[in-house]
Scaffold this active site. Sequence first.
Site, PDB file in Angstrom:
ATOM      1  N   HIS A   1      46.665  -5.622 -26.267  1.00 23.69           N
ATOM      2  CA  HIS A   1      47.729  -6.006 -25.325  1.00 23.69           C
ATOM      3  C   HIS A   1      47.640  -5.164 -24.052  1.00 23.69           C
ATOM      4  O   HIS A   1      48.630  -4.556 -23.651  1.00 23.69           O
ATOM      5  CB  HIS A   1      49.112  -5.770 -25.949  1.00 23.69           C
ATOM      6  CG  HIS A   1      49.336  -6.435 -27.268  1.00 23.69           C
ATOM      7  ND1 HIS A   1      50.142  -5.908 -28.241  1.00 23.69           N
ATOM      8  CD2 HIS A   1      48.854  -7.590 -27.780  1.00 23.69           C
ATOM      9  CE1 HIS A   1      50.154  -6.706 -29.303  1.00 23.69           C
ATOM     10  NE2 HIS A   1      49.380  -7.728 -29.041  1.00 23.69           N
TER      11      HIS A   1
ATOM     12  N   SER B   1      46.969  -6.833 -40.776  1.00 24.54           N
ATOM     13  CA  SER B   1      47.800  -7.178 -39.623  1.00 24.54           C
ATOM     14  C   SER B   1      48.312  -8.615 -39.717  1.00 24.54           C
ATOM     15  O   SER B   1      47.636  -9.494 -40.243  1.00 24.54           O
ATOM     16  CB  SER B   1      46.943  -7.018 -38.372  1.00 24.54           C
ATOM     17  OG  SER B   1      47.463  -7.778 -37.339  1.00 24.54           O
TER      18      SER B   1
ATOM     19  N   HIS C   1      41.732  -7.537 -30.941  1.00 27.93           N
ATOM     20  CA  HIS C   1      42.899  -8.109 -30.281  1.00 27.93           C
ATOM     21  C   HIS C   1      43.724  -6.962 -29.704  1.00 27.93           C
ATOM     22  O   HIS C   1      43.971  -5.976 -30.396  1.00 27.93           O
ATOM     23  CB  HIS C   1      43.709  -8.922 -31.285  1.00 27.93           C
ATOM     24  CG  HIS C   1      45.065  -9.287 -30.776  1.00 27.93           C
ATOM     25  ND1 HIS C   1      45.247  -9.980 -29.595  1.00 27.93           N
ATOM     26  CD2 HIS C   1      46.302  -9.035 -31.252  1.00 27.93           C
ATOM     27  CE1 HIS C   1      46.541 -10.135 -29.387  1.00 27.93           C
ATOM     28  NE2 HIS C   1      47.204  -9.570 -30.365  1.00 27.93           N
TER      29      HIS C   1
ATOM     30  N   GLY D   1      48.006  -4.340 -31.533  1.00 26.98           N
ATOM     31  CA  GLY D   1      46.604  -4.743 -31.499  1.00 26.98           C
ATOM     32  C   GLY D   1      45.926  -4.501 -32.842  1.00 26.98           C
ATOM     33  O   GLY D   1      46.512  -3.900 -33.741  1.00 26.98           O
ATOM     34  N   ASN D   2      44.695  -4.977 -32.980  1.00 29.09           N
ATOM     35  CA  ASN D   2      43.969  -4.792 -34.235  1.00 29.09           C
ATOM     36  C   ASN D   2      42.478  -5.045 -34.052  1.00 29.09           C
ATOM     37  O   ASN D   2      42.070  -5.769 -33.150  1.00 29.09           O
ATOM     38  CB  ASN D   2      44.550  -5.687 -35.346  1.00 29.09           C
ATOM     39  CG  ASN D   2      45.238  -6.906 -34.791  1.00 29.09           C
ATOM     40  OD1 ASN D   2      44.561  -7.832 -34.341  1.00 29.09           O
ATOM     41  ND2 ASN D   2      46.557  -6.907 -34.748  1.00 29.09           N
TER      42      ASN D   2
ATOM     43  N   GLU E   1      48.421 -10.463 -37.395  1.00 31.72           N
ATOM     44  CA  GLU E   1      47.593 -11.234 -36.477  1.00 31.72           C
ATOM     45  C   GLU E   1      46.201 -11.494 -37.052  1.00 31.72           C
ATOM     46  O   GLU E   1      45.294 -11.913 -36.338  1.00 31.72           O
ATOM     47  CB  GLU E   1      47.524 -10.511 -35.132  1.00 31.72           C
ATOM     48  CG  GLU E   1      48.878 -10.574 -34.423  1.00 31.72           C
ATOM     49  CD  GLU E   1      48.992  -9.674 -33.213  1.00 31.72           C
ATOM     50  OE1 GLU E   1      48.470  -8.553 -33.263  1.00 31.72           O
ATOM     51  OE2 GLU E   1      49.618 -10.089 -32.229  1.00 31.72           O
TER      52      GLU E   1
ATOM     53  N   HIS F   1      50.880 -13.311 -24.383  1.00 32.78           N
ATOM     54  CA  HIS F   1      50.716 -12.365 -25.488  1.00 32.78           C
ATOM     55  C   HIS F   1      49.726 -11.244 -25.170  1.00 32.78           C
ATOM     56  O   HIS F   1      50.125 -10.083 -25.098  1.00 32.78           O
ATOM     57  CB  HIS F   1      50.294 -13.166 -26.724  1.00 32.78           C
ATOM     58  CG  HIS F   1      50.156 -12.370 -27.971  1.00 32.78           C
ATOM     59  ND1 HIS F   1      50.290 -12.914 -29.220  1.00 32.78           N
ATOM     60  CD2 HIS F   1      49.868 -11.057 -28.177  1.00 32.78           C
ATOM     61  CE1 HIS F   1      50.124 -11.986 -30.128  1.00 32.78           C
ATOM     62  NE2 HIS F   1      49.862 -10.850 -29.517  1.00 32.78           N
TER      63      HIS F   1
HETATM   64 ZN   LIG Z   1      49.191  -9.150 -30.498  1.00 29.98          ZN
END
Ligand SMILES: [Zn+2]
Length: 218
Positions: free
Chosen positions: A99, A76, A97, A29-30, A78, A160
């Site tokens: 998970h 990241s 973001h 995540g980020n 992402e 995702h």
């Molecule tokens: Zn991700």
Amino acid sequence: MRFVERPEAAVLAAAKDMLRRGLVEGTAGNISARREDGNLVITPSSVDYADMTLDDLVVVDRDGGVLQAADGRSPSTEMKLHLACYAAFDDIGSVIHSHPVWATMFAIAHQSIPACIDEFAVYCGGEIRCTEYAASGTPEVGSNAVKALEGRAAALIANHGLVAVGPRPDKVLHVTALVERTAQIVWGARALGGPVPIPEEVNAGFAGIYGYLRTNPM
Ligand SMILES: [Zn+2]
């Protein structure tokens, strides 16, 4: 353009809180926030949230060009998802973001999370849609997310996880936690025969409040 006051401190605090609340594991995540100059502060890849300090955060411009990063730190992978959200929505200051397990179950099933708890739509704008599938790291993850986020505070990323947007990292983390909790509750309600929908006009009223708060955040 919305921006976050003291964005570095806000991103780091939300990153620690995200880990503490069990919404991510390890380095997954980020979190990012928009600075007053339009550049973004984002958590680095491959640094454990428990060990992360202000120096680990990376600053990138709106195209993802790295402006500031400590040795060995990179944004990241992402990041493109974050860039797409800021480019599409001028009224957001932060993107998270993650998970989380229950929400990701819906993302894998390509099922939206219904707005079936009172006031859910006040915070999220309505049901949380799932994007079309795109492979991780491709630009389509971002463009698909932008479509699913229209008028919403969050969207499921197909196969995702979750993305959430809002004025500040603490508010976006709240949305992330609320969506995760609701996904768990909906799953349980289905075992009991399925959630009974909230009347459409009630949810429309709640969504109206969301729209107002999005342009006038508290
Ligand atoms: Zn991700």
